[in-house]
Scaffold this active site. Structure first.
Site, PDB file in Angstrom:
ATOM      1  N   LYS A  16     101.179  69.053-122.484  1.00  0.00           N
ATOM      2  CA  LYS A  16     100.191  68.485-123.394  1.00  0.00           C
ATOM      3  C   LYS A  16     100.158  69.324-124.668  1.00  0.00           C
ATOM      4  O   LYS A  16      99.866  70.512-124.618  1.00  0.00           O
ATOM      5  CB  LYS A  16      98.818  68.419-122.725  1.00  0.00           C
ATOM      6  CG  LYS A  16      98.846  67.453-121.547  1.00  0.00           C
ATOM      7  CD  LYS A  16      97.484  67.095-121.009  1.00  0.00           C
ATOM      8  CE  LYS A  16      97.664  66.045-119.911  1.00  0.00           C
ATOM      9  NZ  LYS A  16      96.416  65.681-119.244  1.00  0.00           N
ATOM     10  N   CYS A  80     107.708  51.935-120.282  1.00  0.00           N
ATOM     11  CA  CYS A  80     108.270  53.155-119.714  1.00  0.00           C
ATOM     12  C   CYS A  80     109.793  53.185-119.751  1.00  0.00           C
ATOM     13  O   CYS A  80     110.389  54.224-119.489  1.00  0.00           O
ATOM     14  CB  CYS A  80     107.798  53.337-118.279  1.00  0.00           C
ATOM     15  SG  CYS A  80     106.013  53.183-118.097  1.00  0.00           S
ATOM     16  N   GLY A 115      93.608  61.100-122.474  1.00  0.00           N
ATOM     17  CA  GLY A 115      93.535  61.137-121.012  1.00  0.00           C
ATOM     18  C   GLY A 115      93.210  59.791-120.414  1.00  0.00           C
ATOM     19  O   GLY A 115      92.937  58.821-121.124  1.00  0.00           O
ATOM     20  N   ARG A 187      91.590  64.277-105.754  1.00  0.00           N
ATOM     21  CA  ARG A 187      90.647  63.194-106.087  1.00  0.00           C
ATOM     22  C   ARG A 187      91.287  61.812-105.924  1.00  0.00           C
ATOM     23  O   ARG A 187      92.410  61.587-106.358  1.00  0.00           O
ATOM     24  CB  ARG A 187      90.184  63.401-107.537  1.00  0.00           C
ATOM     25  CG  ARG A 187      89.272  62.321-108.116  1.00  0.00           C
ATOM     26  CD  ARG A 187      88.634  62.827-109.418  1.00  0.00           C
ATOM     27  NE  ARG A 187      89.619  63.255-110.393  1.00  0.00           N
ATOM     28  CZ  ARG A 187      90.084  62.500-111.383  1.00  0.00           C
ATOM     29  NH1 ARG A 187      89.682  61.245-111.500  1.00  0.00           N
ATOM     30  NH2 ARG A 187      90.967  62.989-112.251  1.00  0.00           N
ATOM     31  N   CYS A 198      99.949  60.458-108.397  1.00  0.00           N
ATOM     32  CA  CYS A 198     100.091  59.746-109.663  1.00  0.00           C
ATOM     33  C   CYS A 198     100.767  60.668-110.668  1.00  0.00           C
ATOM     34  O   CYS A 198     100.458  61.856-110.722  1.00  0.00           O
ATOM     35  CB  CYS A 198      98.726  59.346-110.210  1.00  0.00           C
ATOM     36  SG  CYS A 198      97.665  58.459-109.046  1.00  0.00           S
ATOM     37  N   CYS A 199     101.678  60.109-111.477  1.00  0.00           N
ATOM     38  CA  CYS A 199     102.340  60.951-112.463  1.00  0.00           C
ATOM     39  C   CYS A 199     101.330  61.428-113.504  1.00  0.00           C
ATOM     40  O   CYS A 199     100.387  60.713-113.832  1.00  0.00           O
ATOM     41  CB  CYS A 199     103.465  60.184-113.137  1.00  0.00           C
ATOM     42  SG  CYS A 199     102.948  58.671-113.963  1.00  0.00           S
TER      43      CYS A 199
END
Lengths: 380, 116
Positions: A16, A80, A115, A187, A198-199
């Site tokens: 990030k 993608c 996000g 979570r 999850c990616c």
């Protein structure tokens, strides 16, 4: 059609970087690819840029600061599979004789979105009901578990493998192994997917210098041939679809294998589109790495781990290496090229000669996926 | 996955299905042109029941409560994405459901049987 050869690769570590501009994110990858190929900027005749979320003229914006302009620059958006699509288009241009040397790159800065899940078209019928990408894949997962009698923990093992591979990749976004317990207790995002299934969202870029075989010989004998570049779109339907059989990948894989004159057992290493854990399992079956319903057994046997019969996602895949959407296709190709060149250090697949890269794109009502790009590469 | 045209749903029981008057291709009522044969004529019916193909639960998505979503296969051959009425524990894959629509939102609740 003329053969296309990849003679240079470059990438930036995935993570990030909200303070980094899109161009500052992208051009280091391009410069590395040029250096890796040993060519000057002036040798590049045309460029293809893959990006899904970067707005207008992403290619031009990335290349201008390094003085690359005035050549044809084509911007490709296929969600993608954007940069894999860009590579496909460059391969066609080289194959037709239109260009001898092309630059292909992917760039994406997802941190600018702040996000959360990727924004989808609000006019889409399913999105209007509340669908997002985790939910879509979660429904595939639930049906697969239902049909084959597997447990959510079987999905979690995919993430464990991904992180085990990613721990060996200094460029991965998520470094460090995780236990199955940690995966399952993270979570809940979309039942049965927990966070680690999850990616992650992140920023990244990758670049390739692609040349005709005859041009490539001017600079290197260590290029990697593109045996097949297969691009297709999903088939829309209003009705029933078996969500555990990814039709666009099944169809693309069959076409790619036929065009290459090979089968699943000929693949030495693969980077496939593991945006969520179920995806990797479904794609084992779609590519013939496992029989229908046999993906979990293949995973648990170690066949798809480093050291196994067909290592899948040695980079860590999208789950660990990361998934900067439009850049992912090019990142996968960089990994496969470097695997075939023996440059991957601790995660090297020994003796790899034939590699496969697979990127699918898009969540749209009525489709398995909107797009699918498959590349089969061979060590020259 | 469900067909295009969710915005054209009418309020009340069921989901409006459009069947092409030329080739019988069924879809969620919405854009007038048939995606199979491009003819614009259609016959509209209302589907009240279906079978839940798969579903998921998204914590915190609906006013901090869990949102349930599921794909429902109707007898007309159209697949619809529906919101699942809580409590969600009542739903499993292949369970029969009743369909309703309100303000463009498709709702599903358990049904004892999909047969009339």
């Amino acid at each position: 059609m003329r053969e296309a050869v990849i003679i240079g690769t470059g990438m930036v570590p995935i993570g990030k970087r909200p303070e980094t501009s899109l161009s500052a994110l992208g051009y280091p990858a391009v410069l590395e690819a040029l250096k890796d190929a040993g060519i000057e900027r002036s040798e590049v005749e045309a460029a293809w840029c893959g990006s899904a979320m970067s707005g207008m003229m992403a290619g031009q914006r990335v290349l201008a600061p390094i003085g690359m302009s005035g050549i044809p620059i084509v911007n490709c958006e296929n969600a993608c599979s954007s940069s894999a699509t860009a590579l496909n288009q460059a391969v066609l241009a080289i194959g037709s004789g239109a260009v001898d040397v092309a630059l292909v790159f992917g760039v994406e800065k997802l941190s600018r979105l702040g996000g959360g899940t990727l924004p989808l078209d609000p006019d889409d019928a399913d999105v209007a009901q509340g669908l997002n990408m985790p939910a879509l894949y979660a429904m595939r997962a639930r049906r697969y578990l239902h049909d084959h009698g597997h447990s959510p923990a079987d999905l979690g093992e995919v993430a464990v493998k991904a992180r085990r591979h990613g721990a060996l990749n200094p460029d991965a976004q998520l470094k460090g192994e995780v236990s199955l317990e940690a995966v399952m207790s993270s979570r809940m995002i979309a039942d049965p997917f927990t966070l680690f299934q999850c990616c992650p969202t992140g920023d990244g870029a990758a670049a390739l210098i692609v040349a005709s075989a005859s041009a490539a010989r001017k600079w290197t004998s260590a290029g990697v041939s593109i045996a097949v570049s297969e691009l297709t779109s999903g088939r829309w339907t209003s009705g029933f679809r078996d969500m555990t059989i990814p039709e666009v990948t099944v169809r693309g894989a069959a076409e790619a294998y036929e065009r290459a004159g090979i089968g699943p057992s000929d693949i030495d290493v693969a980077e496939i589109h593991d945006a969520f854990t179920i995806a990797e399992l479904l794609y084992y079956e779609a590519f013939g790495f496992a029989a229908r319903g046999g993906a979990v057994a293949a995973l648990r046997s170690g066949a798809t781990s480093l050291g196994g019969r067909i290592p899948v996602n040695p980079s860590g895949g999208l789950l660990s290496k990361g998934h900067p959407v439009g850049a992912t296709g090019a990142l996968q190709i960089v990994e496969i090229v470097r695997q075939l060149q023996g440059r991957c250090g601790a995660r090297q697949v020994e003796g790899a000669r034939v590699g496969l890269a697979h990127a699918t794109g898009g969540g749209i009502a009525g489709f398995d996926h909107g797009a699918c790009a498959i590349h089969i590469l061979r060590r020259s | 996955m469900s067909a295009l045209g969710g915005k054209d749903l009418k309020d009340g029981d069921g989901v409006v299905i459009a069947t092409c008057s030329s080739c019988d291709y069924p879809r969620i009522a919405g854009p007038a042109v048939c995606p199979a044969c491009l003819v614009e004529g259609e016959i509209r019916t209302v589907e009240h029941v279906g079978t839940l193909y798969s579903y998921t639960l998204l914590p915190g998505r609906e006013d901090d409560e869990t949102l349930g979503l599921g794909y429902v296969d109707t007898s007309s051959g159209v697949r619809v994405l529906a919101r699942l009425e809580p409590p969600h524990s009542r739903f499993t894959c292949d369970s029969p459901v009743r369909l309703a629509s309100s303000g463009g939102v498709v709702l599903a609740q358990p049904a004892a049987s999909t047969h009339a």
